[in-house]
Scaffold this motif. Structure first.
Motif, PDB file in Angstrom:
ATOM      1  N   SER A 193       0.825  -1.217   0.000  1.00 48.60           N
ATOM      2  CA  SER A 193       0.000   0.000   0.000  1.00 48.60           C
ATOM      3  C   SER A 193       0.857   1.264   0.000  1.00 48.60           C
ATOM      4  O   SER A 193       0.465   2.277  -0.586  1.00 48.60           O
ATOM      5  CB  SER A 193      -0.943   0.000   1.208  1.00 48.60           C
ATOM      6  OG  SER A 193      -0.232   0.187   2.423  1.00 48.60           O
ATOM      7  N   ARG A 227       0.099   3.832  -3.179  1.00 51.64           N
ATOM      8  CA  ARG A 227      -0.678   5.043  -2.858  1.00 51.64           C
ATOM      9  C   ARG A 227      -0.305   6.225  -3.761  1.00 51.64           C
ATOM     10  O   ARG A 227      -1.120   7.095  -4.015  1.00 51.64           O
ATOM     11  CB  ARG A 227      -0.483   5.437  -1.395  1.00 51.64           C
ATOM     12  CG  ARG A 227       0.934   5.819  -1.043  1.00 51.64           C
ATOM     13  CD  ARG A 227       1.071   6.410   0.350  1.00 51.64           C
ATOM     14  NE  ARG A 227       0.700   5.501   1.405  1.00 51.64           N
ATOM     15  CZ  ARG A 227       1.013   5.685   2.685  1.00 51.64           C
ATOM     16  NH1 ARG A 227       1.707   6.744   3.036  1.00 51.64           N
ATOM     17  NH2 ARG A 227       0.642   4.823   3.607  1.00 51.64           N
ATOM     18  N   ILE A 241      -5.693   1.523  -1.045  1.00 50.14           N
ATOM     19  CA  ILE A 241      -6.741   1.476  -0.014  1.00 50.14           C
ATOM     20  C   ILE A 241      -7.203   0.047   0.219  1.00 50.14           C
ATOM     21  O   ILE A 241      -7.396  -0.389   1.361  1.00 50.14           O
ATOM     22  CB  ILE A 241      -7.929   2.383  -0.413  1.00 50.14           C
ATOM     23  CG1 ILE A 241      -7.509   3.858  -0.364  1.00 50.14           C
ATOM     24  CG2 ILE A 241      -9.125   2.153   0.501  1.00 50.14           C
ATOM     25  CD1 ILE A 241      -8.515   4.800  -0.980  1.00 50.14           C
ATOM     26  N   LEU A 250      -4.110   3.069   6.717  1.00 52.77           N
ATOM     27  CA  LEU A 250      -5.348   3.139   5.928  1.00 52.77           C
ATOM     28  C   LEU A 250      -5.775   4.589   5.738  1.00 52.77           C
ATOM     29  O   LEU A 250      -6.175   5.005   4.639  1.00 52.77           O
ATOM     30  CB  LEU A 250      -6.455   2.341   6.631  1.00 52.77           C
ATOM     31  CG  LEU A 250      -7.860   2.409   6.002  1.00 52.77           C
ATOM     32  CD1 LEU A 250      -7.816   1.942   4.550  1.00 52.77           C
ATOM     33  CD2 LEU A 250      -8.843   1.574   6.808  1.00 52.77           C
ATOM     34  N   CYS A 278      -3.570   6.285   3.127  1.00 53.25           N
ATOM     35  CA  CYS A 278      -3.914   5.853   1.769  1.00 53.25           C
ATOM     36  C   CYS A 278      -5.169   6.569   1.275  1.00 53.25           C
ATOM     37  O   CYS A 278      -5.237   7.011   0.124  1.00 53.25           O
ATOM     38  CB  CYS A 278      -4.127   4.337   1.724  1.00 53.25           C
ATOM     39  SG  CYS A 278      -2.610   3.382   1.933  1.00 53.25           S
ATOM     40  N   ILE A 279      -6.156   6.703   2.148  1.00 51.91           N
ATOM     41  CA  ILE A 279      -7.399   7.396   1.773  1.00 51.91           C
ATOM     42  C   ILE A 279      -7.119   8.869   1.471  1.00 51.91           C
ATOM     43  O   ILE A 279      -7.704   9.453   0.559  1.00 51.91           O
ATOM     44  CB  ILE A 279      -8.452   7.254   2.885  1.00 51.91           C
ATOM     45  CG1 ILE A 279      -8.911   5.786   2.999  1.00 51.91           C
ATOM     46  CG2 ILE A 279      -9.657   8.155   2.633  1.00 51.91           C
ATOM     47  CD1 ILE A 279      -9.811   5.490   4.173  1.00 51.91           C
TER      48      ILE A 279
END
Length: 526
Positions: free
Chosen positions: A147, A151, A159, A187, A190-191
């Motif tokens: 990730s 990203r 994500i 997380l 990444c968002i």
């Protein structure tokens, strides 16, 4: 006699096979120590082992255990001399229980050395085999690392990886609360690469903080608050970002440069330059990268204070550390190649003292030395040329900036004075008639000014975004002149809040929907 010879051959065969199958038991023990969170003890054990006497199997396990222990102590895997040994051995043994780990750590090496595609290949193989072997810790770590790479250019996949890692780890028995916090923070990050709305990221970061507080791990709490501050900063809420960064420092047990530096940055964004300088004075750069960032921020503060002499001096300091960083990188590479040569020489001598191998080693050493000297010569020649070109460019650039700043300041003062006059006239005017602050001639004068002083700004913005209307262009010209929102609001006879709303709507028109860059920052750089 023949019977005695047969017995002797059998005895030697059994002896050799027993020696080959007799593994060094200290290596699996060290591997177990590293896996159980005692990497320092594992390194002490491994440093007592003579590598030259190990079999291929033991050497592969030794290399993996040593790499794992170093990684868990915070040492980056930027040298493949050990992990490649394990990777090569286990590469054709995918059913081995250590295959997934060898792929994971080889992937980390590639990731640190900008070989993203190779790193992703390793992480994919590690995820598949770790799942098959029920090694869920390694599976989660590989998803986490995957990730981090994705990203930047495929946030949707990043994500998905981050969500999978978070879900799998939360379902593990005995999972650590501090690790749960870090998977949540990953997380959220990444968002943030995909979504301009940081509210989801802020919510995840707050949940991570709760896990961190329950774990009673001050470092995890500090890092969680620091990430929360970053998300507040993305949303433009500098006040809450400052508060979160302060909390991060409060839970930190030592003078962490990155956290003090982050707090100083937020003070600069809040235009609290005095507090920024005071906080920055407490920061102690620990390496060359820290020094570059440190002097760069000090330079930005000096520019905001219009202290051009100090800004130029700080720019020189920044350039000095950048040159030093390049020199250190070259020195590290030279050291790495030298160590590689030394290890290869020692290992070859231990395996065989034959004369032809000595010649091969000597040839390798001489060739490597010639290559290193050639690389050094080319590097310093290029550096000399770049420095000469840079010095000429800096002089010309400084002259252009000085001239441009004077012209922009003059235009800004003119507009602000005009706004002030009209504002006073409006206060005397009892009717509700709205005064037009800028005439058509004024707009034409501003357009001509920006084209002449700012590299044809209006021409370029019209060519780059032909769908923009004349009113859009006029609005962006005021932004380019760095007029305060309040002054722009007075020109258009609207609320300051409406100006900010217009700035947000311009993100779509300028193609910045998926970018973290604001309209103001984009136009000022354009």
């Amino acid at each position: 006699m023949k019977r005695n010879i047969i017995y002797l051959v059998l005895f030697v065969t059994v002896l050799i096979s027993s020696c080959q199958s007799n593994h060094d038991k200290r290596i699996p023990a060290a591997l177990s120590l590293a896996e159980s969170g005692r990497p320092d003890s594992a390194l002490i054990q491994l440093n007592k082992i003579d590598q030259s006497m190990l079999s291929d199997l033991d050497m592969a396990m030794y290399s993996l255990a040593y790499t794992m222990a170093q990684d868990k102590t915070g040492i980056d895997i930027d040298n493949d001399s050990l992990i490649r040994t394990a990777y090569t051995y286990y590469y054709n043994r995918p059913e081995d229980s250590l295959y997934a780990k060898s792929q994971y750590y080889m992937g980390k090496y590639y990731a640190l050395n900008d070989s993203s595609e190779k790193a992703l290949q390793c992480f994919r193989k590690s995820i598949v085999m770790a799942k098959r072997k029920h090694d869920y810790d390694t599976q989660c770590l590989s998803l986490f690392q995957q990730s981090l790479i994705l990203r930047d250019y495929d946030p949707d996949k990043a994500i998905l990886c981050a969500k999978a890692a978070n879900s799998i780890y939360n379902n593990l028995k005995g999972s650590k609360l501090s690790n749960k916090a870090y998977y949540l923070l990953n997380l959220a990050e990444c968002i943030s690469y995909k979504d301009d709305n940081p509210n989801i990221c802020i919510s995840l970061a707050r949940k991570a903080i709760r896990y961190a507080i329950q774990s009673n791990d001050s470092i995890t709490i500090s890092n969680s608050y620091q990430d929360l501050a970053s998300f507040y900063g993305l949303g433009g809420n500098i006040t809450l970002a400052l508060k979160a960064t302060s909390e991060s420092l409060r839970y930190n047990n030592k003078d962490d440069f990155s956290k003090i530096f982050a707090l100083s940055q937020f003070y600069v964004l809040a235009d609290s330059l005095t507090q920024a300088k005071r906080k920055l004075s407490e920061a102690l750069p620990l390496n060359i990268n820290d020094s570059c960032a440190y002097y760069s921020l000090k330079r930005d503060i000096a520019i905001k204070e219009s202290d051009l002499a100090n800004a130029e001096s700080l720019a020189d300091s920044t350039d000095f550390y950048l040159d030093k960083k390049n020199s250190e990188n070259l020195k590290t590479r030279n050291t790495y190649y030298s160590l590689m040569l030394q290890k290869e020489i020692a290992r070859t001598k231990a395996l065989s003292e034959s004369k032809w191998k000595s010649y091969v080693i000597l040839l390798i050493a001489v060739s490597a030395l010639i290559i290193i000297l050639l690389m050094s010569f080319i590097f310093f020649q290029k550096k000399k040329q770049m420095n000469e070109k840079y010095e000429k460019g800096v002089k010309l650039h400084n002259m252009e900036i000085e001239h441009k700043e004077i012209q922009i300041t003059t235009m800004r003062k003119f507009l602000l004075s005009k706004i002030g006059i009209i504002q006073r006239l409006q206060s005397l005017n009892q009717s509700k008639h709205k005064l037009l602050l800028l005439s058509k001639d004024d707009w034409e004068e501003i357009e001509i000014f920006l084209n002449s002083t700012d590299n044809d700004f209006v021409v370029k913005i019209k060519d780059g975004f032909p769908e923009l209307t004349t009113k859009d262009i006029q609005f962006l010209m005021l932004v380019k002149l760095k007029l305060p929102y309040k002054s722009i609001a007075l020109i258009y006879n609207i609320e300051e809040k409406s100006v900010k709303q217009r700035m947000f709507l311009f993100k779509k028109k300028l193609g910045l929907q998926n970018s973290k860059m604001s309209t103001k920052e984009f136009i000022e750089r354009y």
